[in-house]
Design an enzyme around this catalytic site. Structure first.
Site, PDB file in Angstrom:
ATOM      1  CE1 TYR A  56      70.161  23.781  27.826  1.00  0.00           C
ATOM      2  CE2 TYR A  56      71.509  25.454  28.892  1.00  0.00           C
ATOM      3  CZ  TYR A  56      71.282  24.591  27.839  1.00  0.00           C
ATOM      4  OH  TYR A  56      72.150  24.553  26.777  1.00  0.00           O
ATOM      5  NE  ARG A  59      63.837  25.875  25.296  1.00  0.00           N
ATOM      6  CZ  ARG A  59      63.698  27.193  25.514  1.00  0.00           C
ATOM      7  NH1 ARG A  59      64.715  27.928  25.895  1.00  0.00           N
ATOM      8  NH2 ARG A  59      62.542  27.783  25.335  1.00  0.00           N
ATOM      9  CG  ASP A  94      63.394  15.664  23.677  1.00  0.00           C
ATOM     10  OD1 ASP A  94      63.294  14.426  23.796  1.00  0.00           O
ATOM     11  OD2 ASP A  94      63.582  16.213  22.570  1.00  0.00           O
ATOM     12  CG  HIS A 109      74.869  16.086  23.298  1.00  0.00           C
ATOM     13  ND1 HIS A 109      74.523  16.509  22.033  1.00  0.00           N
ATOM     14  CD2 HIS A 109      76.129  15.617  23.195  1.00  0.00           C
ATOM     15  CE1 HIS A 109      75.544  16.297  21.199  1.00  0.00           C
ATOM     16  NE2 HIS A 109      76.519  15.747  21.886  1.00  0.00           N
ATOM     17  N   GLY A 175      67.320  12.783  11.928  1.00  0.00           N
ATOM     18  CA  GLY A 175      67.045  14.160  12.354  1.00  0.00           C
ATOM     19  C   GLY A 175      68.215  14.871  12.992  1.00  0.00           C
ATOM     20  CB  THR A 176      71.420  14.521  13.861  1.00  0.00           C
ATOM     21  OG1 THR A 176      72.583  15.235  14.253  1.00  0.00           O
ATOM     22  CG2 THR A 176      71.826  13.230  13.200  1.00  0.00           C
ATOM     23  CB  SER A 177      72.467  19.502  11.330  1.00  0.00           C
ATOM     24  OG  SER A 177      73.248  19.678  12.498  1.00  0.00           O
ATOM     25  CG  ASN A 201      68.218  15.224   8.511  1.00  0.00           C
ATOM     26  OD1 ASN A 201      67.827  15.146   9.670  1.00  0.00           O
ATOM     27  ND2 ASN A 201      68.909  16.266   8.066  1.00  0.00           N
ATOM     28  CG  LEU A 202      62.711  18.440   6.661  1.00  0.00           C
ATOM     29  CD1 LEU A 202      61.513  17.513   6.550  1.00  0.00           C
ATOM     30  CD2 LEU A 202      62.433  19.554   7.679  1.00  0.00           C
TER      31      LEU A 202
HETATM   32  P1  NAD Z   1      70.250  20.421  14.507  1.00  0.00           P
HETATM   33  O1  NAD Z   1      69.218  21.434  14.874  1.00  0.00           O
HETATM   34  O2  NAD Z   1      71.621  20.875  14.202  1.00  0.00           O
HETATM   35  O3  NAD Z   1      69.736  19.625  13.215  1.00  0.00           O
HETATM   36  C1  NAD Z   1      68.437  19.117  13.134  1.00  0.00           C
HETATM   37  C2  NAD Z   1      68.288  18.384  11.811  1.00  0.00           C
HETATM   38  O4  NAD Z   1      66.995  17.807  11.791  1.00  0.00           O
HETATM   39  C3  NAD Z   1      68.416  19.267  10.569  1.00  0.00           C
HETATM   40  O5  NAD Z   1      69.315  18.665   9.645  1.00  0.00           O
HETATM   41  C4  NAD Z   1      66.989  19.305  10.002  1.00  0.00           C
HETATM   42  O6  NAD Z   1      66.979  19.320   8.587  1.00  0.00           O
HETATM   43  C5  NAD Z   1      66.415  18.010  10.531  1.00  0.00           C
HETATM   44  N1  NAD Z   1      64.964  18.043  10.712  1.00  0.00           N
HETATM   45  C6  NAD Z   1      64.183  19.093  11.088  1.00  0.00           C
HETATM   46  N2  NAD Z   1      62.899  18.708  11.162  1.00  0.00           N
HETATM   47  C7  NAD Z   1      62.871  17.389  10.833  1.00  0.00           C
HETATM   48  C8  NAD Z   1      61.830  16.433  10.717  1.00  0.00           C
HETATM   49  N3  NAD Z   1      60.550  16.747  10.962  1.00  0.00           N
HETATM   50  N4  NAD Z   1      62.141  15.163  10.333  1.00  0.00           N
HETATM   51  C9  NAD Z   1      63.432  14.821  10.082  1.00  0.00           C
HETATM   52  N5  NAD Z   1      64.449  15.692  10.163  1.00  0.00           N
HETATM   53  C10 NAD Z   1      64.173  16.963  10.542  1.00  0.00           C
HETATM   54  O7  NAD Z   1      70.200  19.312  15.631  1.00  0.00           O
HETATM   55  P2  NAD Z   1      71.279  18.271  16.083  1.00  0.00           P
HETATM   56  O8  NAD Z   1      72.016  17.735  14.922  1.00  0.00           O
HETATM   57  O9  NAD Z   1      70.611  17.351  17.029  1.00  0.00           O
HETATM   58  O10 NAD Z   1      72.245  19.263  16.883  1.00  0.00           O
HETATM   59  C11 NAD Z   1      72.854  18.840  17.913  1.00  0.00           C
HETATM   60  C12 NAD Z   1      72.450  19.551  19.237  1.00  0.00           C
HETATM   61  O11 NAD Z   1      71.152  20.076  19.403  1.00  0.00           O
HETATM   62  C13 NAD Z   1      72.504  18.523  20.275  1.00  0.00           C
HETATM   63  O12 NAD Z   1      73.623  18.800  21.047  1.00  0.00           O
HETATM   64  C14 NAD Z   1      71.267  18.610  21.132  1.00  0.00           C
HETATM   65  O13 NAD Z   1      71.625  18.498  22.483  1.00  0.00           O
HETATM   66  C15 NAD Z   1      70.757  19.943  20.805  1.00  0.00           C
HETATM   67  N6  NAD Z   1      69.307  20.146  20.854  1.00  0.00           N
HETATM   68  C16 NAD Z   1      68.439  19.254  21.419  1.00  0.00           C
HETATM   69  C17 NAD Z   1      67.059  19.476  21.383  1.00  0.00           C
HETATM   70  C18 NAD Z   1      66.118  18.473  22.007  1.00  0.00           C
HETATM   71  O14 NAD Z   1      66.441  17.873  23.029  1.00  0.00           O
HETATM   72  N7  NAD Z   1      64.950  18.234  21.416  1.00  0.00           N
HETATM   73  C19 NAD Z   1      66.567  20.624  20.767  1.00  0.00           C
HETATM   74  C20 NAD Z   1      67.482  21.517  20.217  1.00  0.00           C
HETATM   75  C21 NAD Z   1      68.850  21.274  20.270  1.00  0.00           C
END
Ligand code: NAD
Length: 241
Positions: A56, A59, A94, A109, A175-177, A201-202
């Site tokens: 962390y 990060r 972030d 989170h 942007g969440t899976s 989402n992507l």
């Molecule tokens: P995830 O990585 O599981 O999913 C990300 C999703 O975003 C995917 O479905 C992907 O297809 C999509 N994606 C990728 N690039 C994209 C774009 N340019 N435009 C639109 N969609 C796009 O992430 P999540 O669902 O947020 O997973 C949850 C955990 O990840 C959280 O608990 C979070 O704390 C943690 N996390 C946070 C960060 C951050 O703060 N930036 C980074 C990594 C992980």
């Protein structure tokens, strides 16, 4: 889907991907080269605090090299201009939503730029490194840890989020899976209370079928288009003063 006074937006790692922050489940299911279980669980923190704190620290340091992208900026614009209720709930740790200017938001989170005392529960804004054994400025215990909600821990502000979901007319997931609960279940809660639902989402997320509408593509392109349409619909329906 444009005339909705009360909006909840959920964002995930995908909205920050185009800013250069790696998503959670990159190639091989790794996050920045680490298995999630090795850096994102209370067990990992107990077993190898050096590794978890260092992860962390890196990060946190990496935030200096990234900037909000047009998707963050569009949500900040919505925040500034939307006359109805709005809550942006981010799973991201972030600070790119805030740096873009969003204020009606929360981090469910945790935050990289915060440290939490495992002894007294006090949270403090944090910049720079956070070595294991750092003393708490409040209670003095050598127990400061990253203020990150690990798997198995309770996300922040769930009551406020549940209330907002029950009241909203439109729920938008960006942007969440859809793999991490409870956030993955927000779409069902919002639908239960009668909200319209949109996913941006992507690629289709695991819960894609639960959304009334899905738009697939880059957040930096699709979010500004959606925000412009929502604000334009509001301008059309507002009485002239
Ligand atoms: P995830 O990585 O599981 O999913 C990300 C999703 O975003 C995917 O479905 C992907 O297809 C999509 N994606 C990728 N690039 C994209 C774009 N340019 N435009 C639109 N969609 C796009 O992430 P999540 O669902 O947020 O997973 C949850 C955990 O990840 C959280 O608990 C979070 O704390 C943690 N996390 C946070 C960060 C951050 O703060 N930036 C980074 C990594 C992980």
């Amino acid at each position: 889907m444009t005339d909705h006074p009360n909006i909840v937006v959920l964002t995930g790692a995908g909205i920050s991907a185009e800013s250069g922050i790696a998503t959670f489940r990159g190639p091989g299911g790794l996050w920045e080269g680490h298995r999630v279980e090795d850096v994102c669980t209370p067990e990992a923190l107990a077993r190898d605090p050096g590794l978890v704190h260092r992860f962390y620290d890196l990060r946190r340091a990496a935030l200096a090299a990234v900037e909000p992208n047009p998707a963050h900026c569009a949500l900040a614009r919505l925040d500034a201009e939307w006359p109805g209720e709005l809550l942006i709930v981010t799973q991201n740790v972030d600070d790119l939503h805030e740096r873009a200017g969003a204020t009606r938001m929360l981090h469910m989170h945790g935050e990289l730029q915060s440290a939490l005392c495992a002894a007294c529960g006090a949270a403090r804004p944090w910049a720079g490194e956070l070595p294991p054994g750092t003393r708490c400025p409040d209670c003095g215990a050598p127990a400061m840890r990253p203020d990150i909600v690990f798997f198995g821990e309770m996300p922040y502000q769930m009551e406020r989020i549940e209330r907002a979901l029950a009241m909203c007319d439109l729920f938008v997931s960006i942007g969440t899976s859809g793999a991490v609960y409870p956030a993955a279940g927000f779409v069902q809660t919002a639908r239960h209370w009668g909200a319209a639902t949109l996913e941006i989402n992507l690629e289709p997320s695991q819960g894609s079928f639960l959304f009334e509408e899905s738009r697939m593509g880059r957040a930096s392109e699709l979010v500004p288009v959606w925000v412009e349409a929502v604000l334009a619909s509001q301008r059309r329906t507002s009485p002239r003063t």
